[in-house]
Design a protein around this motif. Structure first.
Motif, mmCIF file in Angstrom:
data_model
loop_
_atom_site.group_PDB
_atom_site.id
_atom_site.type_symbol
_atom_site.label_atom_id
_atom_site.label_comp_id
_atom_site.label_asym_id
_atom_site.label_seq_id
_atom_site.Cartn_x
_atom_site.Cartn_y
_atom_site.Cartn_z
ATOM 1 N N VAL A 111 0.831 -1.209 0.000
ATOM 2 C CA VAL A 111 0.000 0.000 0.000
ATOM 3 C C VAL A 111 0.864 1.256 0.000
ATOM 4 N N ALA A 112 1.990 1.217 0.704
ATOM 5 C CA ALA A 112 2.900 2.373 0.701
ATOM 6 C C ALA A 112 3.376 2.661 -0.714
ATOM 7 N N ASN A 113 3.665 1.617 -1.482
ATOM 8 C CA ASN A 113 4.048 1.814 -2.886
ATOM 9 C C ASN A 113 2.915 2.476 -3.677
ATOM 10 N N GLU A 114 1.690 2.045 -3.431
ATOM 11 C CA GLU A 114 0.554 2.630 -4.148
ATOM 12 C C GLU A 114 0.380 4.102 -3.802
ATOM 13 N N ILE A 115 0.509 4.421 -2.526
ATOM 14 C CA ILE A 115 0.354 5.816 -2.104
ATOM 15 C C ILE A 115 1.466 6.675 -2.678
ATOM 16 N N ALA A 116 2.705 6.143 -2.669
ATOM 17 C CA ALA A 116 3.848 6.900 -3.195
ATOM 18 C C ALA A 116 3.877 6.914 -4.719
ATOM 19 N N GLU A 117 3.079 6.026 -5.332
ATOM 20 C CA GLU A 117 3.005 5.901 -6.791
ATOM 21 C C GLU A 117 4.366 5.568 -7.419
ATOM 22 N N ARG A 118 5.121 4.764 -6.691
ATOM 23 C CA ARG A 118 6.379 4.252 -7.216
ATOM 24 C C ARG A 118 6.810 3.088 -6.335
ATOM 25 N N LYS A 119 7.732 2.295 -6.819
ATOM 26 C CA LYS A 119 8.193 1.137 -6.067
ATOM 27 C C LYS A 119 9.282 1.572 -5.095
ATOM 28 N N VAL A 120 8.839 1.931 -3.901
ATOM 29 C CA VAL A 120 9.773 2.296 -2.835
ATOM 30 C C VAL A 120 10.279 1.042 -2.133
ATOM 31 N N PHE A 121 9.397 0.062 -2.029
ATOM 32 C CA PHE A 121 9.718 -1.187 -1.327
ATOM 33 C C PHE A 121 9.550 -2.358 -2.290
ATOM 34 N N ASP A 122 10.483 -3.274 -2.224
ATOM 35 C CA ASP A 122 10.455 -4.478 -3.037
ATOM 36 C C ASP A 122 10.580 -5.655 -2.077
ATOM 37 N N ALA A 146 0.251 -8.431 14.299
ATOM 38 C CA ALA A 146 -0.050 -7.008 14.464
ATOM 39 C C ALA A 146 1.219 -6.214 14.734
ATOM 40 N N ALA A 147 2.138 -6.821 15.485
ATOM 41 C CA ALA A 147 3.419 -6.164 15.751
ATOM 42 C C ALA A 147 4.237 -6.029 14.476
ATOM 43 N N ALA A 148 4.173 -7.040 13.595
ATOM 44 C CA ALA A 148 4.870 -6.949 12.308
ATOM 45 C C ALA A 148 4.319 -5.795 11.481
ATOM 46 N N PHE A 149 3.013 -5.617 11.508
ATOM 47 C CA PHE A 149 2.379 -4.502 10.810
ATOM 48 C C PHE A 149 2.919 -3.168 11.344
ATOM 49 N N ASP A 200 3.294 11.057 7.498
ATOM 50 C CA ASP A 200 2.000 11.207 6.831
ATOM 51 C C ASP A 200 1.650 9.954 6.040
ATOM 52 N N VAL A 201 2.639 9.384 5.355
ATOM 53 C CA VAL A 201 2.372 8.185 4.558
ATOM 54 C C VAL A 201 2.123 6.983 5.468
ATOM 55 N N SER A 202 2.929 6.827 6.518
ATOM 56 C CA SER A 202 2.715 5.679 7.405
ATOM 57 C C SER A 202 1.355 5.768 8.083
ATOM 58 N N THR A 203 0.922 6.976 8.420
ATOM 59 C CA THR A 203 -0.413 7.146 9.007
ATOM 60 C C THR A 203 -1.501 6.801 7.999
ATOM 61 N N GLU A 204 -1.310 7.211 6.748
ATOM 62 C CA GLU A 204 -2.297 6.889 5.718
ATOM 63 C C GLU A 204 -2.375 5.383 5.490
ATOM 64 N N VAL A 205 -1.228 4.708 5.517
ATOM 65 C CA VAL A 205 -1.233 3.248 5.375
ATOM 66 C C VAL A 205 -2.010 2.625 6.532
ATOM 67 N N ALA A 206 -1.758 3.096 7.752
ATOM 68 C CA ALA A 206 -2.477 2.565 8.913
ATOM 69 C C ALA A 206 -3.979 2.767 8.764
ATOM 70 N N ILE A 215 -3.946 2.272 15.971
ATOM 71 C CA ILE A 215 -2.863 3.061 16.558
ATOM 72 C C ILE A 215 -1.535 2.449 16.144
ATOM 73 N N ILE A 216 -0.567 3.297 15.830
ATOM 74 C CA ILE A 216 0.758 2.815 15.458
ATOM 75 C C ILE A 216 1.576 2.672 16.732
ATOM 76 N N ARG A 217 1.850 1.437 17.110
ATOM 77 C CA ARG A 217 2.606 1.204 18.339
ATOM 78 C C ARG A 217 4.101 1.308 18.057
ATOM 79 N N SER A 218 4.804 1.872 19.001
ATOM 80 C CA SER A 218 6.242 2.070 18.835
ATOM 81 C C SER A 218 6.994 1.099 19.737
ATOM 82 N N THR A 219 8.316 1.173 19.692
ATOM 83 C CA THR A 219 9.119 0.384 20.613
ATOM 84 C C THR A 219 8.804 0.831 22.037
ATOM 85 N N GLY A 220 8.908 -0.087 22.971
ATOM 86 C CA GLY A 220 8.620 0.230 24.365
ATOM 87 C C GLY A 220 7.217 -0.141 24.799
#
Length: 346
Positions: free
Chosen positions: A31-42, A164-167, A181-187, A194-199
């Motif tokens: 989905v991040a690739n779709e939002i960015a409209e390019r292949k950021v991740f392979d 869920a942690a992998a997500f 902004d993009v990671s929030t849109e993907v979520a 909620i995007i959980r962080s380390t800790g």
């Protein structure tokens, strides 16, 4: 201007890996690739020999590459059951070490921490271990610092406790490359709340109660933590109450109100839960397991184990092996279960 080089992910699949962990890692990248409209991740799927691998849900996945042929990865995440093993242990572990030396960040999701630890690649690192595997992991790797956090990033090692942690971990990697902004849109795309962080600590169920550890009152939570810290070396309920600065009767009343059980029953069940991890996810002798969960002998373990689970440790281990080796409908072995594998590619 030349386009940026995609960040390359590999997902090394071992038999019995949890399918949800794989899809939870790949889908946010897609989905991040779709939002960015390019292949950021392979990404690619990797197996030890390049063949198809069957998940714990008995769905097979075709691999894109064999582990010995895998090169140029920025990240390689191992997905497996706790008792998964390499067919060619020396060669495969050596290949993982080679990738680590040549700059690949190594990681594991859920039970994938076990083969990575067996390869010696988690030594001197903190790792996230799913609560249902914690006792088995600590017993096998007492020198590795395991954590109850959902995600642990420690230098060039990244571990996540479950799907869920992998997500969440992928959302952080997306944010590092494309911004929050993009990671929030993907979520939001997946209605991830909620995007959980380390800790952030894992949510752990209380035993036989409609709640999780973070839902019970603070004194009860602290008492549970004390009991968890004394699986092998026994602590009396009176001592727990004393450390909590309350009477034993007061502790027992509050504990039962929060969990539905007395502290002593809860403690015994907690120890048997730890024993079950060792029974199911290790080959340790039952007599050794008895000692590790505070029982005087295998007979006492068997009695307590049966009172909680309705069968002996020997029966549970035998049934678990049979369940893993047998198809869900007709008693065929996994190797004879012939549902065709399908390919999960970009």
């Amino acid at each position: 201007m030349p386009r940026e080089k995609p960040i390359r992910f590999g997902f090394l699949l071992l038999p019995g890996f949890p399918m949800s962990c794989l899809t939870s890692a790949i889908e946010p990248l897609r989905v991040a690739n779709e939002i960015a409209e390019r292949k950021v991740f392979d990404w690619c799927l990797v197996s030890e020999d390049g063949g198809a691998v069957r998940s714990s849900a008995r769905v097979g996945f075709d691999a894109d590459h064999a582990l010995p042929d895998t090169v140029g990865l920025d990240y390689l995440f191992v997905l497996s059951a706790p008792d998964s093993a390499f067919a060619s242990r020396s060669a495969s572990q050596g290949r993982l070490r080679h990738l680590a030396r040549h700059g690949s960040v190594l990681g594991a999701i859920s039970g994938g921490v076990f083969p990575l630890a067996r390869a010696g690649l988690l030594n001197d690192h903190r790792v996230s271990v799913h609560w249902c595997y914690r006792a088995a992991f600590v017993a096998e790797f007492p020198a590795i610092e395991s954590s109850d956090e959902v995600i642990v990033v420690d230098r060039a090692r990244q571990t996540a406790s479950g799907s869920a942690a992998a997500f969440d971990l992928m959302l952080h990697l997306i944010g590092d490359r494309l911004g929050p902004d993009v990671s929030t849109e993907v979520a939001c795309w997946f209605q991830h709340p909620i995007i959980r962080s380390t800790g952030v600590q894992q949510r752990v169920p209380t035993l036989y109660a409609d709640s999780t550890i973070d839902c019970v009152p603070e004194p009860v939570r602290r008492a549970i933590a004390l009991l968890n810290d004394h699986i092998e070396d026994t602590i009396s309920i009176a001592e727990v109450a004393e450390r909590m600065n309350m009477s034993q009767r007061q502790l027992e009343r509050r504990f039962k109100s929060a969990t539905g059980q007395s502290p002593s029953v809860y403690y015994r069940t907690l120890r048997m839960k730890a024993a079950r991890q060792l029974v199911r996810f290790s080959t340790r002798p039952i007599t050794d397991i008895a000692v590790e969960v505070g029982c005087t002998n295998a007979s006492q373990l068997s009695k307590n184990y049966r009172s909680v689970f309705g069968l002996s440790p020997f029966e549970d281990r035998r049934n678990n092996v049979a369940f893993r080796d047998t198809g869900p409908t007709n008693g065929q072995t996994a190797s004879a279960f012939t549902r065709p594998a399908f390919s999960l590619r970009q």
